[in-house]
Design a protein around this motif. Structure first.
Motif, mmCIF file in Angstrom:
data_model
loop_
_atom_site.group_PDB
_atom_site.id
_atom_site.type_symbol
_atom_site.label_atom_id
_atom_site.label_comp_id
_atom_site.label_asym_id
_atom_site.label_seq_id
_atom_site.Cartn_x
_atom_site.Cartn_y
_atom_site.Cartn_z
ATOM 1 N N GLN A 196 -27.279 -15.845 -11.004
ATOM 2 C CA GLN A 196 -26.627 -14.752 -10.275
ATOM 3 C C GLN A 196 -25.824 -15.340 -9.132
ATOM 4 N N ARG A 197 -24.570 -14.964 -9.071
ATOM 5 C CA ARG A 197 -23.784 -15.363 -7.907
ATOM 6 C C ARG A 197 -24.294 -14.593 -6.701
ATOM 7 N N GLU A 198 -24.452 -15.297 -5.585
ATOM 8 C CA GLU A 198 -24.848 -14.633 -4.349
ATOM 9 C C GLU A 198 -23.588 -14.396 -3.534
ATOM 10 N N LEU A 199 -23.349 -13.148 -3.156
ATOM 11 C CA LEU A 199 -22.114 -12.757 -2.488
ATOM 12 C C LEU A 199 -22.376 -12.210 -1.097
ATOM 13 N N ARG A 200 -21.319 -12.175 -0.302
ATOM 14 C CA ARG A 200 -21.330 -11.506 0.999
ATOM 15 C C ARG A 200 -20.325 -10.367 0.956
ATOM 16 N N TRP A 201 -20.783 -9.184 1.291
ATOM 17 C CA TRP A 201 -19.910 -8.012 1.344
ATOM 18 C C TRP A 201 -19.982 -7.391 2.723
ATOM 19 N N MET A 202 -18.889 -6.727 3.108
ATOM 20 C CA MET A 202 -18.845 -5.951 4.353
ATOM 21 C C MET A 202 -18.858 -4.468 4.006
ATOM 22 N N CYS A 203 -19.617 -3.701 4.790
ATOM 23 C CA CYS A 203 -19.673 -2.249 4.605
ATOM 24 C C CYS A 203 -19.575 -1.594 5.978
ATOM 25 N N ARG A 204 -18.705 -0.588 6.100
ATOM 26 C CA ARG A 204 -18.598 0.167 7.348
ATOM 27 C C ARG A 204 -19.102 1.578 7.087
ATOM 28 N N ALA A 205 -19.966 2.055 7.993
ATOM 29 C CA ALA A 205 -20.601 3.357 7.793
ATOM 30 C C ALA A 205 -20.680 4.097 9.127
ATOM 31 N N PRO A 206 -20.716 5.430 9.104
ATOM 32 C CA PRO A 206 -20.921 6.205 10.337
ATOM 33 C C PRO A 206 -22.306 5.919 10.925
ATOM 34 N N TYR A 207 -22.430 6.149 12.229
ATOM 35 C CA TYR A 207 -23.692 5.873 12.916
ATOM 36 C C TYR A 207 -24.864 6.637 12.301
#
Length: 200
Positions: free
Chosen positions: A126-137
């Motif tokens: 499995q490739r290990e990835l880094r993702w960014m997520c923006r969410a409301p408080y």
């Protein structure tokens, strides 16, 4: 491509020489070199500690004093033929006083690794990835709980106009987490899934 779930060992005796083989999953070359150094410390009486690493762009082979091309490279070829990645193969040799010749050495080192692999459990890499997520408080606590439940790590959390999460995990885990969050988040989450793999 596949990797191994856990280390597996083998032992062969050929014309009085003992060959202690091992195949195991490793993250990268630095981790592999630590394993090799530990083996040298554990087997001070061994004549050779030969190894081969197949890990994407970090692949390498070392004959540790055996005639060139008779140990590390044949071991590496075994890993390649079995389509393994992120795997270290090592063989500790205790010399028995009888020379095996180049062909005999190639066979001995190849057999030691092939025999260990017979008992190894192979798993998809499995490739290990880094993702960014923006969410409301108001979704922050919920998102944290969901990440934990999916085995996804929170590398960093930044609070601005919204909350920016840097997530790391296996490709499948991240995709499953994103699908669940998007389904329940009502279109309120934004993603940047273009980060480079942590390790291939």
């Amino acid at each position: 491509m596949q990797t191994l779930r856990a280390p597996v060992r083998s032992e062969l005796t050929i014309r009085k020489s003992r060959f202690l083989g091992c195949v195991q999953p490793v993250a990268d070359r630095a981790a592999a070199l630590l394993v090799v150094e530990r083996l040298r410390a554990e087997h001070p009486g061994a004549a050779h500690v030969c190894w081969a690493l197949h890990a994407g762009g970090q692949s390498a082979a070392n004959d540790d004093g055996e005639p060139g091309g008779t140990a590390g490279r044949p071991m590496l070829e075994v890993l390649r033929r079995q389509h393994l990645d992120g795997v270290l193969a090592t063989v500790v040799r205790y010399f028995g006083g009888v020379k095996l010749g180049a062909g005999g050495l190639v066979r001995a080192y190849t057999d030691a690794i092939a025999q260990a692999l017979l008992g190894a459990e192979k798993v998809p890499l499995q490739r290990e990835l880094r993702w960014m997520c923006r969410a409301p408080y108001d979704l922050e606590d919920w998102l944290r709980r969901q990440a934990r439940a999916h085995g996804v790590s929170l590398l960093s959390v930044r609070h601005d106009d919204d909350v920016a999460f840097e997530l790391a995990g296996g490709e499948t885990s991240l995709q499953e987490l994103r699908a669940q969050l998007d389904a329940a988040g009502g279109g309120r989450l934004r993603w940047d899934a273009t980060g480079n793999p942590v390790r291939p």
